[in-house]
Every structure is written in C-alpha cells, then in structure tokens.
Design an enzyme around this catalytic site. Structure first.
Site, PDB file in Angstrom:
ATOM      1  N   LYS A   1      23.557  32.442 103.156  1.00  0.00           N
ATOM      2  CA  LYS A   1      24.853  32.536 102.670  1.00  0.00           C
ATOM      3  C   LYS A   1      25.365  34.161 103.220  1.00  0.00           C
ATOM      4  CE  LYS A   1      25.526  29.946  98.748  1.00  0.00           C
ATOM      5  NZ  LYS A   1      26.016  29.661  97.255  1.00  0.00           N
TER       6      LYS A   1
ATOM      7  N   LYS B   1      20.532  18.431 105.540  1.00  0.00           N
ATOM      8  CA  LYS B   1      20.934  17.987 104.371  1.00  0.00           C
ATOM      9  C   LYS B   1      22.431  17.549 104.099  1.00  0.00           C
ATOM     10  CE  LYS B   1      20.381  18.531  99.385  1.00  0.00           C
ATOM     11  NZ  LYS B   1      19.861  19.580  98.296  1.00  0.00           N
TER      12      LYS B   1
ATOM     13  N   LYS C   1      28.237  19.471 100.552  1.00  0.00           N
ATOM     14  CA  LYS C   1      29.726  19.250 100.182  1.00  0.00           C
ATOM     15  C   LYS C   1      30.501  20.392 100.629  1.00  0.00           C
ATOM     16  CE  LYS C   1      28.763  21.585  95.607  1.00  0.00           C
ATOM     17  NZ  LYS C   1      28.631  21.280  94.292  1.00  0.00           N
TER      18      LYS C   1
END
Length: 330
Positions: free
Chosen positions: A113, A195, A198
C-alpha cells in the site's frame, strides 16, 4: 456446550467480487448455525486511504445489504459497523503498546500500500494490523475465515495475544485460521498469476457481485486462457484455465475433478461461456435480494443499531478485563 466464535471483517472500500464471495462470503451462512458469528463492516480500516464521506456511507450500507443478500441473518449473527463499537479503536491503542515496530515493518500489506499510495504513507497504514488484531481479540474469537494472503495478519494477532497473555495471564483467546479447501483464492481473469481484487484498475480482471448478467458473461468470454486446447487443471502450465475451473467448481459446489471431467473435449470458447453463465445464474437471486434490502434504509439502520448494541456488550467484557489488567481504574 457453547459454540465457538467466528469473527470476520470486510472493508466497505468497493463492490465485492466473486473472489470475495467464493473465497469466504458464500460459506458464511453455512457457518452461522455451527458457530457464534460476528461479522463486521470494518469502516475504520478504510481511513488509511482518503475517502469521500458520502460515498463511504453508501458503500457501508451496500456491503451490509450484500452480506444479508448472501444469506446472513441479522437475528442469528452479529452484523455491524466497526465504528459503532468504540472498543475496536480503544483496544487497538493499548495493543499498539504491545506490538513492535519490527513486526509491523515486515508486513507485506504495508509495503504494497505504501507503493500504491506513496503520497499518503500515514501512521494508520503502518499500525493497520494492530487494529485488525483488536477486531479479532476483542470478541475472544476462536476462528477467523481467511484467505492464504491474510495469514500474516492473523499471525501477528496471535503473537500479540500470546505476548499479552504471558504478561497478564489468560486474557485473549488465541485465534485459529479457518481456510476453505476450495475457492479460497480466485485469481484475476486477465492476469491469473495474481488474486482477483475489487481495487484492480482493469475492470476486466474481476466480476462484481452486482454486475449485470450480460457484462458477467462478456468478461468471461474475454478471460485469458493458455496454450493448447485441453480444459485441464494445472496451475503451473495452465493458470488461466485452472482459475476458470476453480471458479466453476466453487460456483457449482463440485470438485475440481468433477468440473474437469464435465468439460473434457470442450473448446475454450464454449467452456468460458459455461463458466460465465454459471456465475451469472448463481448471482441472480443474490442481486434481486440485495436491491430489495438496500431500498429500505430504515430497516438497515435498525439492524445496525441492534447489532452494535449486541457487539458492544460482548466487547465490553473483554475491554474491561484488559483495562483492569494494565492498571486502569475501572
């Protein structure tokens, strides 16, 4: 004999994908009769990234409605917003003081992040795993449904619990992982080596639970396949086809072997349409129920209020014990 307790939290940071559903959410209704279930919309966690307040509130309602549309019964489960129970943030502060900088600096999510949001590397992003530990430990959680990529977060929660228990005596249950055997990790449709997420910038990489039927099937038609023509499960040699077989098997509730046998001799194009159709069929009743629930905000507010009271009552028992043990006047 009392039931074991499950805790799970999902961020209202965007619409859920079939990866979220097949990896965890699909099994939640099955678990609510076997376990005492506590399911939390973890809105506090979203603040590590700047949020539009109006959009965050709408996404929180939407996620609650989706939980319920997927089969969670707010009478059987404790289904609430994290920010409605102050014990999450309060316990997180105490646990911060029992967590080491070195532990947090090794967390892969912080590294990931930080790269994605280089202009906003805030303290909350660094201590995010401690809040997650507080979420879990606050409810004396026995098991946590997680994907393979979340093992690190559960491990630090376990480490914090064990460390605190050694200092002050038995205080927290040390949680175990609940990892589904099938469908636990659904990969991207265009990049099957990563993976499904969203938050992916490529909308063709994921399928949302609330997508229209035609859009779902179109995305599967576009899904990446592999060299050759055999529909065979082989994650190393055929990651694209293997991912589609995993999705189909999880959607239909069958084994990978059964799915593979069903498409023996099939062409890739026909196979992809069949997977897309199966996913669209699975989602149709969920979408209908979701629209019905989301249209009644007053009902959702009543659910949130009642469940926050229930969660707070459980949380307060743990938090009071922690306050007393660290030396606070209670």
């Amino acid at each position: 004999m009392s039931k074991k307790r499950i805790f799970s939290g999902i961020q209202p940071s965007g619409n859920l994908t079939i990866g979220n559903y097949l990896g965890a959410l699909k099994r939640f209704p099955e678990l609510q009769d076997e376990y005492e279930c506590i399911y939390c919309v973890v809105d506090l966690h979203t603040l590590t990234v700047r949020q539009d307040p109006v959009a965050l509130r709408e996404r929180s309602y939407a996620l609650l409605a989706l939980y319920m549309a997927c089969g969670l019964d707010p009478e059987k489960t404790t289904l609430f917003l994290q920010s409605h129970v102050s014990g999450h943030a309060e316990l997180a502060w105490i646990l911060n003081c029992y967590t080491y900088m070195g532990e947090l600096s090794r967390m892969t999510q912080f590294k990931d992040k930080s790269q994605k949001h280089a202009d906003n590397i805030n303290a909350g992003l660094f201590t995010y795993p401690v809040l997650m530990a507080a979420d879990i430990l606050l409810y004396q959680t026995d098991v946590v449904p997680i994907g393979q990529d979340q093992k690190q977060h559960l491990e630090i929660a376990r480490d914090i619990a064990i460390r605190f228990n050694k200092l002050y005596g038995d205080t927290f249950v040390v949680p175990e992982a609940y990892i589904a055997k099938q469908g636990a990790k659904i990969m991207s449709l265009q990049e099957p080596d990563k993976k499904m997420s969203k938050s992916d910038t490529n909308v063709n990489n994921f399928v949302l639970l609330i997508e229209e039927r035609d859009a779902i099937i179109k995305k599967f038609k576009r899904a990446v396949t592999d060299s050759g023509s055999e529909v065979r499960f082989d994650p190393d040699e055929k990651p694209g086809i293997s991912n589609l077989l995993s999705i189909y098997a999880a959607t239909r509730g069958i084994t990978i072997d059964e799915a593979q046998a069903e498409f023996a001799g099939s062409r890739y194009g026909d196979f992809k349409i069949a997977v897309g159709t199966a996913v669209a069929d699975m989602l149709a009743p969920i979408q209908a129920r979701y629209k019905e629930i989301l249209a009644d905000k007053s009902y959702l507010d009543r659910v949130l209020h009642a469940n926050a009271e229930r969660a707070s009552a459980i949380a307060e028992v743990t938090y009071r014990d922690v306050r007393r043990k660290v030396g606070f006047i209670v």
